[in-house]
Motif scaffolding. Sequence first.
Motif, PDB file in Angstrom:
ATOM      1  N   SER A 175       0.918  -1.266  -0.084  1.00  0.00           N
ATOM      2  CA  SER A 175       0.098  -0.206   0.003  1.00  0.00           C
ATOM      3  C   SER A 175       0.885   1.348   0.046  1.00  0.00           C
ATOM      4  CB  SER A 175      -0.892  -0.020   1.197  1.00  0.00           C
ATOM      5  OG  SER A 175      -1.617  -1.082   1.151  1.00  0.00           O
ATOM      6  N   TYR A 176       1.737   1.300   0.704  1.00  0.00           N
ATOM      7  CA  TYR A 176       2.863   2.455   0.646  1.00  0.00           C
ATOM      8  C   TYR A 176       3.633   2.582  -0.499  1.00  0.00           C
ATOM      9  CZ  TYR A 176       1.789   2.235   5.848  1.00  0.00           C
ATOM     10  OH  TYR A 176       1.237   2.119   6.900  1.00  0.00           O
ATOM     11  N   TYR A 177       3.825   1.588  -1.084  1.00  0.00           N
ATOM     12  CA  TYR A 177       4.549   1.608  -2.570  1.00  0.00           C
ATOM     13  C   TYR A 177       3.505   2.411  -3.582  1.00  0.00           C
ATOM     14  CZ  TYR A 177       6.228  -0.082  -7.220  1.00  0.00           C
ATOM     15  OH  TYR A 177       6.666  -0.368  -8.241  1.00  0.00           O
ATOM     16  N   TYR A 178       2.275   1.900  -3.369  1.00  0.00           N
ATOM     17  CA  TYR A 178       0.963   2.586  -4.390  1.00  0.00           C
ATOM     18  C   TYR A 178       1.250   4.024  -3.971  1.00  0.00           C
ATOM     19  CZ  TYR A 178      -0.209  -2.073  -6.413  1.00  0.00           C
ATOM     20  OH  TYR A 178      -0.159  -3.485  -6.734  1.00  0.00           O
ATOM     21  N   LEU A 179       0.885   4.486  -2.809  1.00  0.00           N
ATOM     22  CA  LEU A 179       0.739   5.943  -2.487  1.00  0.00           C
ATOM     23  C   LEU A 179       2.215   6.505  -2.920  1.00  0.00           C
ATOM     24  CD1 LEU A 179      -0.367   5.487   1.377  1.00  0.00           C
ATOM     25  CD2 LEU A 179      -1.688   6.026  -0.729  1.00  0.00           C
ATOM     26  N   GLU A 180       3.503   5.847  -2.697  1.00  0.00           N
ATOM     27  CA  GLU A 180       4.517   6.270  -3.285  1.00  0.00           C
ATOM     28  C   GLU A 180       4.720   6.873  -4.885  1.00  0.00           C
ATOM     29  OE1 GLU A 180       8.185   8.199  -2.305  1.00  0.00           O
ATOM     30  OE2 GLU A 180       6.725   7.308  -0.855  1.00  0.00           O
ATOM     31  N   LEU A 181       3.729   5.695  -5.541  1.00  0.00           N
ATOM     32  CA  LEU A 181       3.521   6.263  -6.982  1.00  0.00           C
ATOM     33  C   LEU A 181       2.458   7.074  -7.211  1.00  0.00           C
ATOM     34  CD1 LEU A 181       3.652   2.311  -7.994  1.00  0.00           C
ATOM     35  CD2 LEU A 181       5.382   4.227  -8.653  1.00  0.00           C
ATOM     36  N   GLY A 182       1.768   7.865  -6.286  1.00  0.00           N
ATOM     37  CA  GLY A 182       0.943   8.644  -6.569  1.00  0.00           C
ATOM     38  C   GLY A 182      -0.490   8.197  -6.538  1.00  0.00           C
ATOM     39  N   LEU A 183      -0.843   7.021  -6.220  1.00  0.00           N
ATOM     40  CA  LEU A 183      -1.998   6.398  -6.425  1.00  0.00           C
ATOM     41  C   LEU A 183      -3.024   6.782  -4.788  1.00  0.00           C
ATOM     42  CD1 LEU A 183      -0.615   4.508  -8.195  1.00  0.00           C
ATOM     43  CD2 LEU A 183      -2.277   2.979  -7.640  1.00  0.00           C
ATOM     44  N   ASP A 184      -4.303   7.124  -5.016  1.00  0.00           N
ATOM     45  CA  ASP A 184      -5.045   7.060  -3.754  1.00  0.00           C
ATOM     46  C   ASP A 184      -5.777   5.681  -3.399  1.00  0.00           C
ATOM     47  OD1 ASP A 184      -6.883   7.325  -5.486  1.00  0.00           O
ATOM     48  OD2 ASP A 184      -7.388   9.390  -5.416  1.00  0.00           O
ATOM     49  N   ALA A 185      -6.691   6.014  -2.415  1.00  0.00           N
ATOM     50  CA  ALA A 185      -7.425   4.590  -2.088  1.00  0.00           C
ATOM     51  C   ALA A 185      -8.140   4.096  -3.060  1.00  0.00           C
ATOM     52  CB  ALA A 185      -8.397   5.142  -0.840  1.00  0.00           C
ATOM     53  N   VAL A 186      -8.837   5.096  -4.066  1.00  0.00           N
ATOM     54  CA  VAL A 186      -9.887   4.659  -5.245  1.00  0.00           C
ATOM     55  C   VAL A 186      -8.963   3.834  -6.339  1.00  0.00           C
ATOM     56  CG1 VAL A 186     -11.284   5.535  -6.992  1.00  0.00           C
ATOM     57  CG2 VAL A 186     -11.341   6.450  -4.813  1.00  0.00           C
ATOM     58  N   ASP A 187      -7.575   4.585  -6.727  1.00  0.00           N
ATOM     59  CA  ASP A 187      -6.566   3.743  -7.435  1.00  0.00           C
ATOM     60  C   ASP A 187      -6.161   2.512  -6.782  1.00  0.00           C
ATOM     61  OD1 ASP A 187      -6.817   6.190  -9.312  1.00  0.00           O
ATOM     62  OD2 ASP A 187      -5.173   7.209  -7.938  1.00  0.00           O
ATOM     63  N   ILE A 188      -5.831   2.469  -5.843  1.00  0.00           N
ATOM     64  CA  ILE A 188      -5.594   1.068  -5.154  1.00  0.00           C
ATOM     65  C   ILE A 188      -6.493   0.189  -5.395  1.00  0.00           C
ATOM     66  CG2 ILE A 188      -4.927   0.061  -2.936  1.00  0.00           C
ATOM     67  CD1 ILE A 188      -3.584   2.719  -2.209  1.00  0.00           C
ATOM     68  N   GLY A 189      -7.876   0.444  -5.022  1.00  0.00           N
ATOM     69  CA  GLY A 189      -9.064  -0.280  -5.174  1.00  0.00           C
ATOM     70  C   GLY A 189      -8.976  -0.644  -6.457  1.00  0.00           C
ATOM     71  N   ASP A 190      -8.823   0.258  -7.655  1.00  0.00           N
ATOM     72  CA  ASP A 190      -9.016  -0.394  -9.004  1.00  0.00           C
ATOM     73  C   ASP A 190      -8.109  -1.336  -9.380  1.00  0.00           C
ATOM     74  OD1 ASP A 190     -11.278   1.271  -9.184  1.00  0.00           O
ATOM     75  OD2 ASP A 190     -10.144   2.933  -9.817  1.00  0.00           O
ATOM     76  N   VAL A 191      -6.786  -1.151  -8.899  1.00  0.00           N
ATOM     77  CA  VAL A 191      -5.685  -2.243  -9.089  1.00  0.00           C
ATOM     78  C   VAL A 191      -6.271  -3.466  -8.615  1.00  0.00           C
ATOM     79  CG1 VAL A 191      -3.303  -2.962  -8.837  1.00  0.00           C
ATOM     80  CG2 VAL A 191      -3.946  -0.372  -9.241  1.00  0.00           C
ATOM     81  N   GLY A 192      -6.734  -3.388  -7.277  1.00  0.00           N
ATOM     82  CA  GLY A 192      -7.253  -4.700  -6.626  1.00  0.00           C
ATOM     83  C   GLY A 192      -8.409  -5.236  -7.414  1.00  0.00           C
ATOM     84  N   LEU A 193      -9.165  -4.446  -8.037  1.00  0.00           N
ATOM     85  CA  LEU A 193     -10.420  -5.129  -8.678  1.00  0.00           C
ATOM     86  C   LEU A 193     -10.105  -6.088  -9.809  1.00  0.00           C
ATOM     87  CD1 LEU A 193     -13.491  -4.542  -8.650  1.00  0.00           C
ATOM     88  CD2 LEU A 193     -13.063  -2.799 -10.556  1.00  0.00           C
ATOM     89  N   VAL A 194      -9.044  -5.638 -10.585  1.00  0.00           N
ATOM     90  CA  VAL A 194      -8.338  -6.145 -11.680  1.00  0.00           C
ATOM     91  C   VAL A 194      -7.703  -7.654 -11.256  1.00  0.00           C
ATOM     92  CG1 VAL A 194      -6.687  -6.335 -13.448  1.00  0.00           C
ATOM     93  CG2 VAL A 194      -7.610  -4.067 -12.853  1.00  0.00           C
ATOM     94  N   VAL A 195      -7.104  -7.641 -10.029  1.00  0.00           N
ATOM     95  CA  VAL A 195      -6.635  -8.835  -9.507  1.00  0.00           C
ATOM     96  C   VAL A 195      -7.685  -9.711  -9.143  1.00  0.00           C
ATOM     97  CG1 VAL A 195      -4.945  -9.877  -7.705  1.00  0.00           C
ATOM     98  CG2 VAL A 195      -4.842  -7.649  -8.885  1.00  0.00           C
ATOM     99  N   THR A 196      -8.681  -9.271  -8.261  1.00  0.00           N
ATOM    100  CA  THR A 196      -9.932 -10.247  -7.695  1.00  0.00           C
ATOM    101  C   THR A 196     -10.617 -10.759  -8.844  1.00  0.00           C
ATOM    102  OG1 THR A 196     -11.019  -8.218  -7.244  1.00  0.00           O
ATOM    103  CG2 THR A 196      -9.712  -9.317  -5.490  1.00  0.00           C
ATOM    104  N   PHE A 197     -10.811 -10.124 -10.007  1.00  0.00           N
ATOM    105  CA  PHE A 197     -11.311 -10.543 -11.123  1.00  0.00           C
ATOM    106  C   PHE A 197     -10.778 -12.036 -11.596  1.00  0.00           C
ATOM    107  CE2 PHE A 197     -13.877  -6.688 -12.565  1.00  0.00           C
ATOM    108  CZ  PHE A 197     -15.290  -7.348 -12.665  1.00  0.00           C
ATOM    109  N   GLY A 198      -9.546 -12.136 -11.413  1.00  0.00           N
ATOM    110  CA  GLY A 198      -9.094 -13.438 -11.740  1.00  0.00           C
ATOM    111  C   GLY A 198      -9.684 -14.558 -10.972  1.00  0.00           C
ATOM    112  N   SER A 199      -9.723 -14.342  -9.615  1.00  0.00           N
ATOM    113  CA  SER A 199     -10.292 -15.704  -8.704  1.00  0.00           C
ATOM    114  C   SER A 199     -11.782 -15.446  -9.149  1.00  0.00           C
ATOM    115  CB  SER A 199     -10.239 -15.310  -7.435  1.00  0.00           C
ATOM    116  OG  SER A 199     -10.871 -13.991  -6.720  1.00  0.00           O
ATOM    117  N   LEU A 200     -12.671 -14.412  -9.421  1.00  0.00           N
ATOM    118  CA  LEU A 200     -14.091 -14.642  -9.927  1.00  0.00           C
ATOM    119  C   LEU A 200     -14.382 -15.076 -11.138  1.00  0.00           C
ATOM    120  CD1 LEU A 200     -16.958 -13.598  -9.356  1.00  0.00           C
ATOM    121  CD2 LEU A 200     -16.445 -11.431 -10.680  1.00  0.00           C
TER     122      LEU A 200
END
Length: 527
Positions: A57-82
């Motif tokens: 999470s801190y790496y993503y924040l360092e890249l300039g992402l906020d909570a919504v951006d981090i959620g969107d990245v996680g959304l792509v990952v979790t679509f894999g299990s779905l």
Amino acid sequence: SKEVPAVEQEPSRGIWGCVEDHAQMPRAFLKDNRLRVPILVGWASAFGGSLQSPAISYYYLELGLDAVDIGDVGLVVTFGSLLLGPLYGWLLDKWDAYLTIALTLGPCGIGCLLRGIAHSMAMIYASALAMAFGGINFEAMTLAYIACIQSAESRALVISAYLFQYKTLSLVGKSLYPVWDRCMRGLGVEDDMLRYRLVMVTCTAPCLLGFGAVMAQWVGSGCKAPSADPTDVRRDSEAYARLEPESADRPAHPRPPSPAAPPSGASGLAPPGASGLAPPVVSVRAFCCVAVILVSQSMAYTMINVLWPLYIKQHFAWRDVEYSYLLFVSSLLAALSIALQPSITSAVGLYRSPIIALAASALCFSITFTLQDASPAAMSGHVVGAVVCVVTTAFLKPSLAAIASLYMPVTQQGRSFGVMASLEGIGGILTNLVATRLYQQSLTRNSLGAGGALPFYLLTVLLLLGALLLLYVSQLWPGGARSPVHDHVDLEMVPVPALGLGVCSGEEAGPDGHKGLKPRARLPSRQ
């Protein structure tokens, strides 16, 4: 090699007995020719993947992402299990377990590498897409294979044992993050971004080397992974036949299908009477009800991993090193809860223990994230409450997975675990898509749910609904401390020697000569 001799079961083994059982399980796993390579790969990936977890999470924040951006990245990952969970499960049941497990490892290693070198959102999404095809399904498919080659008597124990081993090595990896950070600083790497990038790629080697090892095992086994023991397949068939309603056009006791060639029409959702292995409708309904509760459990797990570090940075100004200490303590207690899960289930009840865990988790989530002052009392209360949330969430996964798997026969464990992985993916999607946005919006609220607490309040409601749903399922089978499908089984904690979890003798080896874990049947409990 000789089989481990059986011993008499003591009435209550307690905590130390449970510790002894889990201490013997790694050796039993490694002695099983069928499980040795997947288990070793799982251990390596658990360590490598967890070393980076405090910094993600801190790496993503360092890249300039906020909570919504981090959620969107996680959304792509979790679509894999779905999307891919049921497909991988079908491949495991119908095609080959080793090849399916290998397919989940290769993309994971590539995804971790891409994430570590990412310089743009496009590369971050590419890494998330690669991981969606891989690692998020690895644990589910390994558990499915373990459950597939075990009968119901030992399934709760081996699921708990593997998750405990996985959690313990994850704990070791997380605990070494401060050491890693200090070593990097000692070597002159003071830039936060560079240290984050270096730790992001620690999962690449275990996954890619594991891919090669599993493929070598697949080739060495004649391009076919060993399947379930014929005795367990036949017993499942007979158990389901006894539960199915009698009909005029079907014999009362159908002949079990050949384990070497299961009927092509067999399906986890086939109607009663379609085949000897098809579960009755009531069992499918119960499986679906229990599996659905995994959505709320997955949401709790994802919120802890995604939103908790953002929350403590927002309100308490804690950074990655402080978070790694919290993660170490909570993971240690979570691993103990998983290790004690079979004993707790035996003492409290198969359904009652997860119901209590769901209710306790809901209560803690509702209180913990209202503590937002940077005072010692508020921070201490938040830490204690959050740790309880992590522990109860960890306890729920093996509890619910063991219950759900008992409603399905061994020949359909891949698909059942695939469905459970999909439902966990739905929980991750809801968290990344909805909860992160609610968290971002509630940071500026002055009413209920202010300061980022709103998504945790909604999670409280879902956990309570899960407890009620599980209570409903438990009422469908009176005396629910026993397996709903295998009515000759109880889930009382059995010591490893009593289960016979050693290397089988030649007479007990499978039809292809593989020797490994083979539990002994026990008389039913009538408590």
